[in-house]
Scaffold this motif. Structure first.
Motif, PDB file in Angstrom:
ATOM      1  N   GLU A  11      47.140  33.037  38.040  1.00  0.00           N
ATOM      2  CA  GLU A  11      46.912  32.912  36.857  1.00  0.00           C
ATOM      3  C   GLU A  11      46.043  33.002  36.677  1.00  0.00           C
ATOM      4  O   GLU A  11      44.836  34.253  35.624  1.00  0.00           O
ATOM      5  N   GLU A  12      45.168  32.074  37.627  1.00  0.00           N
ATOM      6  CA  GLU A  12      43.316  32.440  36.931  1.00  0.00           C
ATOM      7  C   GLU A  12      42.628  33.690  36.410  1.00  0.00           C
ATOM      8  O   GLU A  12      41.454  34.410  35.949  1.00  0.00           O
ATOM      9  N   ALA A  13      43.419  34.378  38.275  1.00  0.00           N
ATOM     10  CA  ALA A  13      42.448  36.161  37.848  1.00  0.00           C
ATOM     11  C   ALA A  13      43.167  36.914  37.602  1.00  0.00           C
ATOM     12  O   ALA A  13      41.945  37.512  36.741  1.00  0.00           O
ATOM     13  N   ARG A  14      44.283  36.723  36.893  1.00  0.00           N
ATOM     14  CA  ARG A  14      44.692  37.169  35.889  1.00  0.00           C
ATOM     15  C   ARG A  14      43.847  37.200  34.162  1.00  0.00           C
ATOM     16  O   ARG A  14      43.450  38.261  33.959  1.00  0.00           O
ATOM     17  N   ALA A  15      43.192  36.264  34.292  1.00  0.00           N
ATOM     18  CA  ALA A  15      42.796  35.325  32.984  1.00  0.00           C
ATOM     19  C   ALA A  15      41.174  36.529  32.902  1.00  0.00           C
ATOM     20  O   ALA A  15      41.044  36.877  32.037  1.00  0.00           O
ATOM     21  N   SER A  16      40.493  36.055  34.515  1.00  0.00           N
ATOM     22  CA  SER A  16      39.510  36.941  34.638  1.00  0.00           C
ATOM     23  C   SER A  16      39.313  38.246  34.504  1.00  0.00           C
ATOM     24  O   SER A  16      38.398  38.846  34.227  1.00  0.00           O
ATOM     25  N   GLU A  17      40.302  39.311  34.750  1.00  0.00           N
ATOM     26  CA  GLU A  17      40.397  39.738  34.898  1.00  0.00           C
ATOM     27  C   GLU A  17      40.376  40.592  33.975  1.00  0.00           C
ATOM     28  O   GLU A  17      40.128  42.020  33.482  1.00  0.00           O
ATOM     29  N   SER A  18      41.413  39.888  32.939  1.00  0.00           N
ATOM     30  CA  SER A  18      41.427  41.050  31.466  1.00  0.00           C
ATOM     31  C   SER A  18      40.740  40.931  30.603  1.00  0.00           C
ATOM     32  O   SER A  18      39.900  41.520  29.135  1.00  0.00           O
ATOM     33  N   LEU A  19      39.334  39.981  31.395  1.00  0.00           N
ATOM     34  CA  LEU A  19      37.530  40.523  30.679  1.00  0.00           C
ATOM     35  C   LEU A  19      37.191  41.626  31.270  1.00  0.00           C
ATOM     36  O   LEU A  19      36.091  42.224  30.580  1.00  0.00           O
ATOM     37  N   LEU A  20      37.700  42.466  32.326  1.00  0.00           N
ATOM     38  CA  LEU A  20      36.887  43.566  32.688  1.00  0.00           C
ATOM     39  C   LEU A  20      37.031  44.364  31.132  1.00  0.00           C
ATOM     40  O   LEU A  20      37.547  44.979  31.135  1.00  0.00           O
ATOM     41  N   THR A  21      35.609  44.961  31.862  1.00  0.00           N
ATOM     42  CA  THR A  21      35.616  46.819  30.748  1.00  0.00           C
ATOM     43  C   THR A  21      36.947  47.959  31.096  1.00  0.00           C
ATOM     44  O   THR A  21      37.538  47.883  32.606  1.00  0.00           O
ATOM     45  N   GLN A  22      36.745  49.010  30.734  1.00  0.00           N
ATOM     46  CA  GLN A  22      37.581  49.455  30.892  1.00  0.00           C
ATOM     47  C   GLN A  22      37.181  50.387  32.626  1.00  0.00           C
ATOM     48  O   GLN A  22      37.084  50.836  33.740  1.00  0.00           O
ATOM     49  N   THR A  23      35.807  50.573  32.348  1.00  0.00           N
ATOM     50  CA  THR A  23      34.755  50.861  34.104  1.00  0.00           C
ATOM     51  C   THR A  23      35.204  50.411  34.824  1.00  0.00           C
ATOM     52  O   THR A  23      35.163  50.792  35.196  1.00  0.00           O
ATOM     53  N   GLU A  24      35.607  49.324  34.683  1.00  0.00           N
ATOM     54  CA  GLU A  24      35.393  48.034  35.396  1.00  0.00           C
ATOM     55  C   GLU A  24      36.393  48.283  36.970  1.00  0.00           C
ATOM     56  O   GLU A  24      36.290  48.115  37.466  1.00  0.00           O
ATOM     57  N   ARG A  25      37.623  48.445  34.970  1.00  0.00           N
ATOM     58  CA  ARG A  25      38.808  48.607  36.000  1.00  0.00           C
ATOM     59  C   ARG A  25      38.984  49.756  36.489  1.00  0.00           C
ATOM     60  O   ARG A  25      39.777  49.913  37.809  1.00  0.00           O
ATOM     61  N   GLU A  26      38.052  50.834  36.532  1.00  0.00           N
ATOM     62  CA  GLU A  26      38.772  52.444  37.121  1.00  0.00           C
ATOM     63  C   GLU A  26      37.645  52.451  38.385  1.00  0.00           C
ATOM     64  O   GLU A  26      37.792  53.181  39.361  1.00  0.00           O
ATOM     65  N   ASP A  27      36.345  51.314  38.110  1.00  0.00           N
ATOM     66  CA  ASP A  27      35.704  51.225  40.106  1.00  0.00           C
ATOM     67  C   ASP A  27      36.460  50.316  40.394  1.00  0.00           C
ATOM     68  O   ASP A  27      36.718  50.453  41.592  1.00  0.00           O
ATOM     69  N   LEU A  28      37.785  49.663  40.058  1.00  0.00           N
ATOM     70  CA  LEU A  28      37.708  49.340  41.422  1.00  0.00           C
ATOM     71  C   LEU A  28      39.236  50.045  41.735  1.00  0.00           C
ATOM     72  O   LEU A  28      39.265  49.735  43.184  1.00  0.00           O
ATOM     73  N   GLN A  29      40.086  50.470  41.093  1.00  0.00           N
ATOM     74  CA  GLN A  29      40.594  51.594  41.634  1.00  0.00           C
ATOM     75  C   GLN A  29      39.872  52.555  42.949  1.00  0.00           C
ATOM     76  O   GLN A  29      40.835  52.875  43.462  1.00  0.00           O
ATOM     77  N   ARG A  30      38.468  53.299  42.075  1.00  0.00           N
ATOM     78  CA  ARG A  30      37.973  54.169  43.129  1.00  0.00           C
ATOM     79  C   ARG A  30      37.640  52.581  44.126  1.00  0.00           C
ATOM     80  O   ARG A  30      37.914  53.754  45.378  1.00  0.00           O
ATOM     81  N   ALA A  31      37.063  51.740  44.488  1.00  0.00           N
ATOM     82  CA  ALA A  31      37.230  51.675  45.539  1.00  0.00           C
ATOM     83  C   ALA A  31      37.851  51.502  46.595  1.00  0.00           C
ATOM     84  O   ALA A  31      37.974  51.415  47.516  1.00  0.00           O
ATOM     85  N   LEU A  32      39.397  51.176  45.554  1.00  0.00           N
ATOM     86  CA  LEU A  32      40.726  50.925  46.299  1.00  0.00           C
ATOM     87  C   LEU A  32      40.969  52.483  46.772  1.00  0.00           C
ATOM     88  O   LEU A  32      41.570  52.320  48.326  1.00  0.00           O
ATOM     89  N   MET A  33      41.100  53.354  46.010  1.00  0.00           N
ATOM     90  CA  MET A  33      40.924  54.574  46.860  1.00  0.00           C
ATOM     91  C   MET A  33      40.118  54.642  48.018  1.00  0.00           C
ATOM     92  O   MET A  33      40.572  55.404  48.700  1.00  0.00           O
TER      93      MET A  33
END
Length: 632
Positions: free
Chosen positions: A198-220
């Motif tokens: 729950e806490e991780a989801r809450a902190s995740e919600s603060l990420l910008t669009q670029t930060e979210r894409e960066d996570l996907q890019r790193a996973l890729m």
């Protein structure tokens, strides 16, 4: 996967060492607040920040580059990482000092544009300065006061040497059970799962669009994600996150905690920086792609290629492919690339209408190529590297593949540079063409593409090809008569195959064969006379011909005027004698039948027929005759 798990383990041990002493004295942050920098940095660099300016895939290269940077800056430091890379940094600094310093050095163009500030969370053993074992302390005026810091570090250090691949492998050669969790300190579970889902989801919600894409890019980058980079954390992204967590020994919740996000991104950026990715817009070729410019540099144009050659000993090479053409030109390029030394023979390859992919692998070379055709232009790329000196290049290939796109309405002009005599006489755009050890003739003997040829054509071959592109194997041999039957790797549909009938003495015949090996794209018909249905010794195992044949013709079909095959041209049986010019020999159908039947081929019998026109005889001979090539 084991390499990824090892990388994460080194990171986890570093983080555990940093937090083991002070964790009980700290107050947990509010549920929605991510940990501060001092809560996530390793103990050896608490309150310290580093400007990461370069990464190298091996220690020798990293030491060489660190020495070069030392000539410019006095505070160069180098660290190993759990992913096998070595990072070069400047520091240590306070957080504010690091921000000011990177801005200053970027403005003066003294460091690469992709340099970034790191808290050192993933840094392992220190390799620079030479002989150093721990980061230098902050300068007194930069040192931060940490009231929670312990007076001394009493945690036993786990060095990267102690976390070798052998340590993570059982005696049977398999990953040791529970090794990721069994080797971690007891406090790790209190530290790294720093947030509940729950806490991780809450902190995740603060990420910008670029930060979210960066996570996907790193996973890729690490092979866990292969979908669109859209910043949307749907079912696919959640599954990728869970897989990454599972590989690192975390609970696979599918929701990354703040510390896990930091670990993933820091490791990704360290590796990515070593490649020096930049988007290259090649206007002459009409191509845009992201290339690893730390490994290659533009060298020259030589249509249809734009050459990028290796730099700093990377043993990596990239070609951008661009030429006018349609699907026929694409197929020609597909065949041509497979004749180059740069493309190893072993590996998957596919030609499908408007595109092709090629991959060749050998002990010291891996090459991958792609091309597509659209709007009358063929465009693509080829990348090759030495897997021993440049690890993780498949990630660079994925980046190139995902970023490649044709642009504009132009292809590389064939007249951009003149073709040199060297290119015309055996080099394709500066690339050596692979040559077979021996090329002879053969001909189809059934509807599935079985080929009859001479035994000498396929003796001691590493591989055998038909017409330069179809792999074949020896299905049966007749050592006494010097013959061999070949089967293609997959069934073919030849345009014509032999129908046999005995030759008649003193009648006209023609032999279809590759008189000049692979120098000509089609067989040549050589005309002569069927002299006798016996050899010079009077035996019937050979027929004698009056024919000015060449060495490359051997293995070719002997055609009668009506198109029947009266035998196969064979080498001179007694090479200790110099026979009159124009004396040649053929093995007759009666000799061939036993070999064909032993290889599962029922020879077809030619019906009586009227003579063919010269054009029809040429067409028939061309359709059934094959270039047989023997490769080392």
């Amino acid at each position: 996967m084991m390499r990824q798990a090892f990388s994460l383990l080194v990171l986890l041990v570093t983080l555990a060492t940093a937090f083991a002493a002070p964790v009980q004295a700290q107050t947990a942050p509010p549920p929605t607040a991510p940990p501060t920098a001092s809560q996530t940095a390793p103990q050896t660099a608490r309150g310290s920040f580093w400007l990461q300016i370069e990464a190298q895939p091996n220690l020798a290269g990293a030491e060489e580059r660190a020495s070069a940077w030392q000539g410019l800056f006095s505070d160069v430091a180098g660290f190993s990482t759990g992913s096998g890379w070595y990072v070069i940094t400047l520091g240590p600094y306070s957080e504010q000092q690091a921000a000011d310093r990177i801005a200053e050095l970027r403005s003066e163009n003294l460091i690469p544009r992709d340099s970034f500030v790191s808290d050192g969370a993933t840094y392992g053993a220190m390799f620079w300065p030479a002989g150093a074992t721990a980061p230098l302390p902050l300068a007194p005026d930069l040192q931060a006061t940490d009231p929670l810091a312990p007076a001394a570090d009493t945690t036993e250090a786990l060095t990267s040497e102690a976390l070798t691949s052998e340590a993570l492998t059982s005696e049977a050669g398999q990953p040791a059970p529970d090794m990721l969790t069994d080797t971690l300190p007891d406090t790790l579970t209190e530290i790294l799962p720093d947030e509940t889902p729950e806490e991780a989801r809450a902190s995740e919600s603060l990420l910008t669009q670029t930060e979210r894409e960066d996570l996907q890019r790193a996973l890729m980058w690490f092979g866990f994600y292969d979908a669109k980079l859209d910043g949307s954390f749907g079912r696919g992204t959640r599954a990728s996150m869970a897989a990454w967590q599972g590989a690192g020994g975390f609970e696979p919740t599918g929701i990354l905690t703040t510390a896990q996000r930091a670990a993933l991104l820091t490791t990704y950026r360290a590796e990515e920086q070593g490649f020096g990715f930049q988007t290259v817009t090649e206007s002459e070729a009409g191509i845009e792609a992201t290339l690893p410019l730390a490994l290659v540099a533009f060298d020259h144009y030589e249509p249809p290629f734009v050459h990028f050659t290796a730099r700093d000993g990377s043993e990596t090479r990239i070609l951008l492919l661009s030429q006018p053409g349609d699907e026929a030109a694409l197929a020609g390029l597909y065949d041509t690339l497979q004749t180059l030394q740069i493309m190893p023979a072993t590996g998957p390859r596919s030609l499908q209408g408007d595109s092709f992919t090629l991959r060749g692998e050998s002990a010291g070379l891996v090459t991958e190529a792609f091309a597509t055709t659209s709007r009358g232009m063929v465009k693509g790329w080829l990348i090759s590297w030495n897997p021993d000196t440049t690890p993780n290049m498949d990630r660079a290939v994925s980046t190139l593949r995902a970023s490649f796109r044709p642009i504009g309405d132009r292809a590389l002009d064939p007249g951009l540079v003149p073709l040199t005599p060297a290119v015309k006489s055996g080099l394709l755009a500066g690339l050596e063409i692979k040559k077979p050890r021996l090329s002879r003739s053969g001909f189809y003997v059934d509807a599935t593409g079985s080929v009859l040829t001479t035994a000498e054509a396929v003796a001691q071959c590493g591989r055998i090809t038909l017409d330069g592109r179809t792999e074949a194997t020896v299905a049966a041999t007749d050592a006494a008569n010097g013959l061999a039957l070949l089967k293609p790797a997959s069934p073919l549909a030849p345009p014509a195959f032999a129908a046999f009938a005995p030759g008649t003495p003193n009648t006209e015949i023609a032999v279809a064969g590759y008189s000049y090996g692979d120098m000509l794209p089609a067989p040549v018909l050589t005309y002569g006379r069927f002299a006798a249905a016996e050899g010079l010794d009077g035996g019937t195992a050979l027929n004698r011909l009056d024919l000015a044949a060449r060495e490359g013709d051997t293995g070719g079909p002997v055609l009668t005027a009506s198109g029947a095959v009266a035998g196969i041209l064979v080498p001179q049986p007694d090479k200790t004698r110099a026979l009159p010019k124009g004396t040649a020999f053929a093995a007759p159908p009666a000799v061939l039948a036993a070999l064909l039947q032993s290889g599962g081929v029922t020879p077809a019998t030619a019906p009586e027929a009227a003579p063919l026109t010269p054009q029809d005889q040429i067409a028939l001979g061309t359709a059934m005759t094959v270039l047989v090539s023997c490769w080392d």
